[in-house]
Design a protein around this motif. Sequence first.
Motif, PDB file in Angstrom:
ATOM      1  N   PHE A 208      -0.422  -1.032  -2.816  1.00  0.00           N
ATOM      2  CA  PHE A 208      -0.936  -1.139  -1.435  1.00  0.00           C
ATOM      3  C   PHE A 208      -0.295   0.100  -0.793  1.00  0.00           C
ATOM      4  CE2 PHE A 208      -0.485  -2.121   2.939  1.00  0.00           C
ATOM      5  CZ  PHE A 208      -1.876  -3.265   3.210  1.00  0.00           C
ATOM      6  N   ALA A 209       0.959   0.526  -1.184  1.00  0.00           N
ATOM      7  CA  ALA A 209       1.440   1.780  -0.393  1.00  0.00           C
ATOM      8  C   ALA A 209       0.900   3.033  -1.045  1.00  0.00           C
ATOM      9  CB  ALA A 209       2.873   1.926  -0.652  1.00  0.00           C
ATOM     10  N   LEU A 210       0.253   2.804  -2.158  1.00  0.00           N
ATOM     11  CA  LEU A 210      -0.707   3.902  -2.772  1.00  0.00           C
ATOM     12  C   LEU A 210      -2.051   4.005  -2.316  1.00  0.00           C
ATOM     13  CD1 LEU A 210       0.799   3.941  -6.231  1.00  0.00           C
ATOM     14  CD2 LEU A 210       1.370   5.819  -4.685  1.00  0.00           C
ATOM     15  N   HIS A 211      -2.552   2.811  -1.682  1.00  0.00           N
ATOM     16  CA  HIS A 211      -3.725   2.895  -0.825  1.00  0.00           C
ATOM     17  C   HIS A 211      -4.852   2.465  -2.139  1.00  0.00           C
ATOM     18  CE1 HIS A 211      -2.692   5.168   3.001  1.00  0.00           C
ATOM     19  NE2 HIS A 211      -1.882   4.169   2.897  1.00  0.00           N
ATOM     20  N   GLU A 217      -6.084  -5.828  -5.019  1.00  0.00           N
ATOM     21  CA  GLU A 217      -6.760  -7.080  -5.378  1.00  0.00           C
ATOM     22  C   GLU A 217      -6.660  -7.671  -6.706  1.00  0.00           C
ATOM     23  OE1 GLU A 217     -11.105  -7.704  -4.010  1.00  0.00           O
ATOM     24  OE2 GLU A 217     -10.979  -5.681  -3.586  1.00  0.00           O
ATOM     25  N   LYS A 218      -6.642  -6.820  -7.860  1.00  0.00           N
ATOM     26  CA  LYS A 218      -6.564  -7.499  -9.113  1.00  0.00           C
ATOM     27  C   LYS A 218      -5.216  -8.058  -9.540  1.00  0.00           C
ATOM     28  CE  LYS A 218      -5.487  -4.104 -12.093  1.00  0.00           C
ATOM     29  NZ  LYS A 218      -5.659  -3.201 -13.116  1.00  0.00           N
ATOM     30  N   PHE A 219      -4.118  -7.468  -8.801  1.00  0.00           N
ATOM     31  CA  PHE A 219      -2.776  -8.014  -8.907  1.00  0.00           C
ATOM     32  C   PHE A 219      -2.699  -9.170  -7.984  1.00  0.00           C
ATOM     33  CE2 PHE A 219      -1.701  -3.486 -10.113  1.00  0.00           C
ATOM     34  CZ  PHE A 219      -1.707  -3.616 -11.576  1.00  0.00           C
ATOM     35  N   ALA A 220      -2.886  -9.160  -6.900  1.00  0.00           N
ATOM     36  CA  ALA A 220      -2.931 -10.187  -6.030  1.00  0.00           C
ATOM     37  C   ALA A 220      -3.709 -11.415  -6.777  1.00  0.00           C
ATOM     38  CB  ALA A 220      -3.586 -10.025  -4.781  1.00  0.00           C
ATOM     39  N   ASP A 221      -4.969 -11.315  -7.608  1.00  0.00           N
ATOM     40  CA  ASP A 221      -5.617 -12.420  -8.159  1.00  0.00           C
ATOM     41  C   ASP A 221      -4.900 -13.088  -9.254  1.00  0.00           C
ATOM     42  OD1 ASP A 221      -7.866 -12.287  -6.392  1.00  0.00           O
ATOM     43  OD2 ASP A 221      -8.898 -11.013  -7.706  1.00  0.00           O
ATOM     44  N   ALA A 264      -6.124 -10.471   1.014  1.00  0.00           N
ATOM     45  CA  ALA A 264      -6.906 -10.655   2.144  1.00  0.00           C
ATOM     46  C   ALA A 264      -6.483  -9.119   2.801  1.00  0.00           C
ATOM     47  CB  ALA A 264      -6.127 -11.527   3.217  1.00  0.00           C
ATOM     48  N   SER A 265      -5.391  -8.603   2.713  1.00  0.00           N
ATOM     49  CA  SER A 265      -5.180  -7.158   3.278  1.00  0.00           C
ATOM     50  C   SER A 265      -5.803  -6.203   2.477  1.00  0.00           C
ATOM     51  CB  SER A 265      -3.487  -6.751   3.161  1.00  0.00           C
ATOM     52  OG  SER A 265      -2.680  -7.922   3.887  1.00  0.00           O
ATOM     53  N   ALA A 266      -6.006  -6.301   1.109  1.00  0.00           N
ATOM     54  CA  ALA A 266      -6.781  -4.997   0.485  1.00  0.00           C
ATOM     55  C   ALA A 266      -8.228  -5.173   0.888  1.00  0.00           C
ATOM     56  CB  ALA A 266      -6.795  -5.343  -0.978  1.00  0.00           C
ATOM     57  N   LEU A 267      -8.769  -6.487   1.154  1.00  0.00           N
ATOM     58  CA  LEU A 267     -10.128  -6.546   1.680  1.00  0.00           C
ATOM     59  C   LEU A 267     -10.251  -5.998   2.972  1.00  0.00           C
ATOM     60  CD1 LEU A 267     -10.957 -10.327   0.024  1.00  0.00           C
ATOM     61  CD2 LEU A 267     -12.096  -8.025  -0.389  1.00  0.00           C
ATOM     62  N   TYR A 279      -9.545 -15.333   2.759  1.00  0.00           N
ATOM     63  CA  TYR A 279      -8.157 -15.436   2.135  1.00  0.00           C
ATOM     64  C   TYR A 279      -7.204 -15.652   3.060  1.00  0.00           C
ATOM     65  CZ  TYR A 279     -10.398 -14.379  -2.304  1.00  0.00           C
ATOM     66  OH  TYR A 279     -11.110 -14.428  -3.665  1.00  0.00           O
ATOM     67  N   THR A 280      -7.171 -15.176   4.295  1.00  0.00           N
ATOM     68  CA  THR A 280      -6.412 -15.310   5.414  1.00  0.00           C
ATOM     69  C   THR A 280      -5.887 -16.899   5.778  1.00  0.00           C
ATOM     70  OG1 THR A 280      -7.020 -13.362   6.233  1.00  0.00           O
ATOM     71  CG2 THR A 280      -5.636 -14.989   7.612  1.00  0.00           C
ATOM     72  N   ALA A 281      -7.243 -17.618   5.451  1.00  0.00           N
ATOM     73  CA  ALA A 281      -6.876 -18.885   5.552  1.00  0.00           C
ATOM     74  C   ALA A 281      -6.167 -19.642   4.507  1.00  0.00           C
ATOM     75  CB  ALA A 281      -8.505 -19.739   5.658  1.00  0.00           C
ATOM     76  N   GLY A 282      -6.064 -18.998   3.365  1.00  0.00           N
ATOM     77  CA  GLY A 282      -5.289 -19.634   2.173  1.00  0.00           C
ATOM     78  C   GLY A 282      -3.874 -19.464   2.547  1.00  0.00           C
TER      79      GLY A 282
END
Length: 468
Positions: A208-211, A217-221, A264-267, A279-282
């Motif tokens: 996330f810090a590296l944008h 997304e991959k690691f969050a999944d 959600a943040s990455a999206l 995903y925010t609702a999740g």
Amino acid sequence: MEAKLTTLRTEIEKNLSRSGHNLASFAKVSGLNRGSLSAILHGNPPKPISLGQLDAMIRAFGFPEGWLYPLYVDECFSEERISRRRIEPFLVKCAEMGKQQCIEEVLRRIMEYQRPLDIIYRVAERLFCSGKVQESIVFYKLIVDHEQDSYSERMAISQYRIFMSLQTTPDVDMEQKLRAVISFEPYRGLLPEEMQLDGLLKLAKVCFALHRWKDVEKFADELRALASGIYREELRRSKGKRAEAFQAERPLVVYYGHGYLLKASALTKQGEYEQAKKYTAGYADLGWFEMLDDEGRSSVDSFKLFATANGFTLEILMGNISVLPSYIAFLSEHPGEILSGMVIIMESANRFGFSADTVMSRFSREMLRFEQFQDTINVDRVYRLYYQIAIYHISRQQYAKGIDYIIHCLRLTIRLNSGKDFINCVTLFELNRDYASDTQQNAYRELIREVRAHEEITVDDGQRFGIV
């Protein structure tokens, strides 16, 4: 080898003589057994000296801690085997005291024996788990360089520990963080599950810090799927007879919630706002989560707060300006959200053309404190806020204010060592150079000279950009 052993004992004998002690009196002042001292100094063969005994002698002689440690190295070895009882505490103590020369000598010699990595790994783990993270890294790197089984758990944990150490190391730049992600990523699935959770969470946050939004997304999944599987298993365990509960660094709900939040943040960063809403609702209401302790319940409340803030963010980014008064009220009640909230509001104001003067006036006092931040994430947020404010003022022909903010941004890009952002600021300044005052132009030239003095800066993708 024998000459060195004699040298260690000769040094002890010499100082016994200088201090006027015999075995009986020295045993008394050192707290050691007289028979043990006699066996150490006069036995045939001499009894090995433990590290505790050597430290007791050093204290009794009144010498600094670690005296005679270079001569103790041979005490850890014999022609047939390594003495684990002596070598492991010795390496740990040397690492804690910064006796690098002793460590290097032991590690050079230890590789000549069978199964040296067993000892090196135990030393590394003892140091890491006792909080001596940086001291442990030299040992983990030795594991990585010499482990023959690339798919072993020991190899995976060593890679994980090295990756984790960078999270506590100051002044780590973006290129180093990217290299750390690339090195650790292939081993994440080989970790024990409790470490996998933390590894995936840290990987997602660093990306996330590296944008690197697709990687986030991959690691969050993966994090969400792993946490869900462990949760189902824990529910079965709690209703059965298995006594041992799953243990991780944080409550399980933290990992589960972050799986949704980071996705959600990455999206959101990629402009996929409708998907981000799902995903925010999740993570908006995790009160259904069972087996919550106090930290878990507190985390549920935090996720609820984040979901509210990010819900406002998504509406603002989608151009729903009707929620702006409610969002400002929310930020006023939660000062910790003001900086990130203002970034979103200013970005949206520039995109949709509405006035943000009221917002900047409302939070002008808070904005004065933003430059006190030292951590990379918040410094990056301050940069992004100032960049949007610069664009906002320039688009309204308020050139003096806009150019002042460009100069602020340039200073921040130097702190962040971000070549990409530096180029954006230079471009924005050059497009508006005709409106800059002499003072502003001088400030700009000084910053350019500062960068030229360093000859080159590092850009986000790890390439080098020479300032011409």
